[in-house]
Design a protein around this motif. Sequence first.
Motif, PDB file in Angstrom:
ATOM      1  N   ALA A 129       1.450   6.587  -7.042  1.00 54.65           N
ATOM      2  CA  ALA A 129       0.337   7.457  -7.443  1.00 54.65           C
ATOM      3  C   ALA A 129       0.728   8.929  -7.310  1.00 54.65           C
ATOM      4  O   ALA A 129       0.423   9.738  -8.193  1.00 54.65           O
ATOM      5  N   ASN A 130       1.383   9.290  -6.219  1.00 54.52           N
ATOM      6  CA  ASN A 130       1.810  10.681  -6.036  1.00 54.52           C
ATOM      7  C   ASN A 130       2.872  11.076  -7.054  1.00 54.52           C
ATOM      8  O   ASN A 130       2.890  12.212  -7.539  1.00 54.52           O
ATOM      9  N   THR A 131       3.768  10.160  -7.390  1.00 57.75           N
ATOM     10  CA  THR A 131       4.787  10.444  -8.393  1.00 57.75           C
ATOM     11  C   THR A 131       4.158  10.679  -9.765  1.00 57.75           C
ATOM     12  O   THR A 131       4.563  11.591 -10.492  1.00 57.75           O
ATOM     13  N   THR A 133       0.830  -1.209   0.000  1.00 62.18           N
ATOM     14  CA  THR A 133       0.000   0.000   0.000  1.00 62.18           C
ATOM     15  C   THR A 133       0.861   1.255   0.000  1.00 62.18           C
ATOM     16  O   THR A 133       0.576   2.228  -0.696  1.00 62.18           O
ATOM     17  N   SER A 134       1.940   1.248   0.777  1.00 64.91           N
ATOM     18  CA  SER A 134       2.814   2.426   0.802  1.00 64.91           C
ATOM     19  C   SER A 134       3.482   2.630  -0.558  1.00 64.91           C
ATOM     20  O   SER A 134       3.632   3.768  -1.013  1.00 64.91           O
ATOM     21  N   PHE A 135       3.887   1.549  -1.218  1.00 61.51           N
ATOM     22  CA  PHE A 135       4.459   1.690  -2.564  1.00 61.51           C
ATOM     23  C   PHE A 135       3.425   2.215  -3.558  1.00 61.51           C
ATOM     24  O   PHE A 135       3.744   3.026  -4.423  1.00 61.51           O
ATOM     25  N   THR A 136       2.196   1.774  -3.454  1.00 59.57           N
ATOM     26  CA  THR A 136       1.145   2.240  -4.347  1.00 59.57           C
ATOM     27  C   THR A 136       0.900   3.731  -4.170  1.00 59.57           C
ATOM     28  O   THR A 136       0.726   4.466  -5.151  1.00 59.57           O
ATOM     29  N   VAL A 171       2.534  14.564 -14.061  1.00 62.93           N
ATOM     30  CA  VAL A 171       1.527  15.196 -14.920  1.00 62.93           C
ATOM     31  C   VAL A 171       1.498  16.704 -14.670  1.00 62.93           C
ATOM     32  O   VAL A 171       1.422  17.505 -15.612  1.00 62.93           O
ATOM     33  N   SER A 172       1.596  17.113 -13.411  1.00 66.73           N
ATOM     34  CA  SER A 172       1.602  18.545 -13.086  1.00 66.73           C
ATOM     35  C   SER A 172       2.838  19.239 -13.655  1.00 66.73           C
ATOM     36  O   SER A 172       2.749  20.342 -14.203  1.00 66.73           O
ATOM     37  N   ASN A 173       3.991  18.606 -13.542  1.00 66.88           N
ATOM     38  CA  ASN A 173       5.214  19.195 -14.095  1.00 66.88           C
ATOM     39  C   ASN A 173       5.163  19.270 -15.616  1.00 66.88           C
ATOM     40  O   ASN A 173       5.679  20.221 -16.209  1.00 66.88           O
TER      41      ASN A 173
END
Length: 138
Positions: free
Chosen positions: A35-37, A28-31, A42-44
Motif C-alpha cells: 500500500a505504501n509503495t 499484514t506487513s506485506f500488505t 502515485v505521488s512520484n
Amino acid sequence: MRFYMNNDRGFTLVEVLASLVILSIVLTSFTVVFANTNRLAVSNNEKLVVINLADAYLERVKANPSEFITPFPPTIQNASKGKVQSSFEMNSKKYKVTIKISQTTDEFNKLSLLNVVVTVNSETSKHKSSVEGYVPYD
C-alpha cells in the motif's frame, strides 16, 4: 514404512492458531508495504507530470514568445514584468501554470534577454515545480 508414521494425532488447536497468527502478521506487513509503495508511486507520478509540464511550457515560450509576451519585443516602458496564468487539465487533474517574465540586459555582450520563470502548481496535491530560461529578443 510404519516406523515413520507412528504419530497419528495431527496438530493441536493451539498449534493451528499460533501458525494462523504468525501467518496473518506476515501477510499484514506485506500488505502495508504494498500500500505504501503504491501511494509513493502515485505521488512520484504526480511530481513527474508537474516537472514535465513546466518544461513543456518553457519550451513553448522559447518557440513562440509572442504568444505569451505582448508586445514582443518588449519596450523599455513595458519592462515585461507580467505574469501569465492559465489552468491546464491533464489526467482529470487541474494544474495552474504561472509564467513570470522579466527583462534583463547583458552589459558585456549587449545581449537583450527575457528571463522566463515557469511555475506549475497542482491544484489537487501540494506538488510544485519551477523552471527558468532565457528568451533572446532584438
